[in-house]
Design an enzyme around this catalytic site. Structure first.
Site, PDB file in Angstrom:
ATOM      1  CE1 TYR A 129      -4.076   1.767   0.131  1.00  0.00           C
ATOM      2  CE2 TYR A 129      -3.191   2.913   2.048  1.00  0.00           C
ATOM      3  CZ  TYR A 129      -4.152   2.788   1.061  1.00  0.00           C
ATOM      4  OH  TYR A 129      -5.182   3.687   0.999  1.00  0.00           O
ATOM      5  CB  SER A 229     -16.386  -2.510  -4.547  1.00  0.00           C
ATOM      6  OG  SER A 229     -16.555  -1.259  -5.211  1.00  0.00           O
TER       7      SER A 229
END
Length: 408
Positions: A129, A229
């Site tokens: 990330y 999502s």
């Protein structure tokens, strides 16, 4: 799932953990959440000590005994990857008992009420990330908590208030913690708990992408993939509130009709599969509605290429995720002859570029939509913190449309 239940029941008693090191690169490192105190209070925190597969680096002393593993493998041979992951996790980090720091002058003692598991949480644990905390770290970037006590110089919050993290890396997968006041943002307590717990990431991302990249007017259309999502569901609802029409792309799946109906109940105008988007009939589809000027991509690969193919000339595709782990590919003709624009969006960067007050304004705007019934939480499954292994497993499975929320 029987396998998940069996894995959860196969735990050994959790051991007391060592004191946690600072779990994030904060603006104020001195505001560590855990330190020695005269009368330490014990809290439970889900800690990972190194980066890797979430099921391998985050657990609570799970021990899958050989005979249990063998029984599961014989009964569910097709589950070998998941079972192997669970078995390897026996040597991983733990759901630890930690000491709660004393509340300093600018500190806030918070009891965590609920914290979701987002793709960004998984990516952070994996180590891929854009922002990584110092290790060992408490997992979780989002959630809602209730203020228990405040320091003498705290003016912005009071006991009883609901608060959410101001920035990622705070570590919300725990029962309680002490944070500095600047790390928190108050939210109204009159909105549903699940809405508050999932407010700070996905709806914010959806809103900013809808208003920051193209000057859309009521009646304009937006196309997106990963429509089921958390961000996708927020896009559908916020777009409807703004008078925009949405074309929502899904992967084909066994429960396609059920999912389609649910998205349309949220306000989706059109739901198509990725296979359907490639059919020649899609050309006639846009005779009845304008071509989208904005595409929102969370997948990459062929899926993003198809979004570009249906964008109106001069349109913009914003990429905010890469679920397929494949590059975004745009042809030269799309860039030259259609003048399409490729952009990216990361909420953390948006926060860096804007003031805390602007983020607070965004939160309040979304809360107004919630109160008006125009924005709801995504489909959620609440899971007790001690059953986090099942929640992590469910979060990484394909075709799971329910967001896992850890409850404390």
């Amino acid at each position: 799932m029987w396998v998940c239940g069996a894995l959860c029941r196969a735990r050994a008693p959790a051991q007391l953990g060592q004191r946690l090191l600072p779990e994030s690169r904060r603006r104020r490192p001195a505001s560590a959440s855990f330190s020695a105190s005269a009368e330490p209070s014990r809290v439970r925190a889900l800690v990972y000590g190194h980066h890797g597969d979430p099921a391998k680096v985050v657990d609570d002393s799970v021990i899958i005994f050989p005979e249990v593993y063998s029984q599961l493998f014989r009964r569910f041979p097709w589950m070998f990857p998941q079972l192997a992951t669970a078995a390897i996790s026996a040597a991983a980090a733990k759901l630890k008992n930690l000491e709660l720091a004393a509340v300093g002058g600018s500190d806030v003692h918070v009891k965590i009420l609920a914290a979701p598991i987002n793709p960004s949480d998984i990516n952070m644990i994996q180590g891929n990330y854009g922002l990584l905390p110092q290790l060992p770290a408490v997992g979780g970037n989002e959630g809602v908590g209730q203020v228990v006590a405040v320091g003498s110089s705290v003016t912005g919050v009071k006991p009883g208030d609901w608060v959410i993290p101001a920035n990622p890396g705070l570590g919300t997968w725990r029962t309680e913690a002490v944070f500095s006041e600047e790390e928190l943002i108050t939210v109204p307590s009159d909105i549903p708990l699940q809405c508050a717990a999932t407010l700070g990431v996905n709806p914010c991302t959806a809103y900013r992408m809808l208003v920051d990249f193209e000057r859309l007017q009521p009646g304009d259309s937006v196309i997106q993939n990963a429509s089921n999502s958390g961000v996708g569901q927020a896009v559908i609802q916020i777009a409807a509130a703004l008078g925009l029409r949405t074309i929502n792309v899904l992967r084909d799946r066994p429960d396609l009709q059920k999912l389609t109906d649910r998205l349309k109940n949220l306000g989706a105008d059109h739901v198509v599969t990725e296979e359907g988007l490639r059919k020649p009939e899609m050309k006639s589809f846009f005779k009845d509605m304008p071509q989208p000027r904005l595409a929102l991509n969370c997948v990459g690969g062929k899926s993003s290429t198809e979004l570009l193919r249906h964008l109106a000339p001069g349109g913009t595709m914003v990429t905010y995720g890469g679920m397929a782990k494949q590059p975004v590919i745009a042809s030269a003709s799309q860039l030259i002859f259609k003048d399409l624009k490729l952009r990216g969006f990361w909420l953390s960067q948006w926060k860096k570029d804007h003031s805390p007050n602007q983020f607070k304004e965004l939160i309040l705007t979304l809360c107004d939509l919630i109160r008006r019934g125009q924005l709801t939480a995504p489909a959620c499954s609440e899971v007790p913190l001690q059953d986090y292994l099942c929640a992590l497993e469910a979060s990484t499975q394909p075709f799971v449309s329910s967001k896992q929320i850890l409850t404390m």
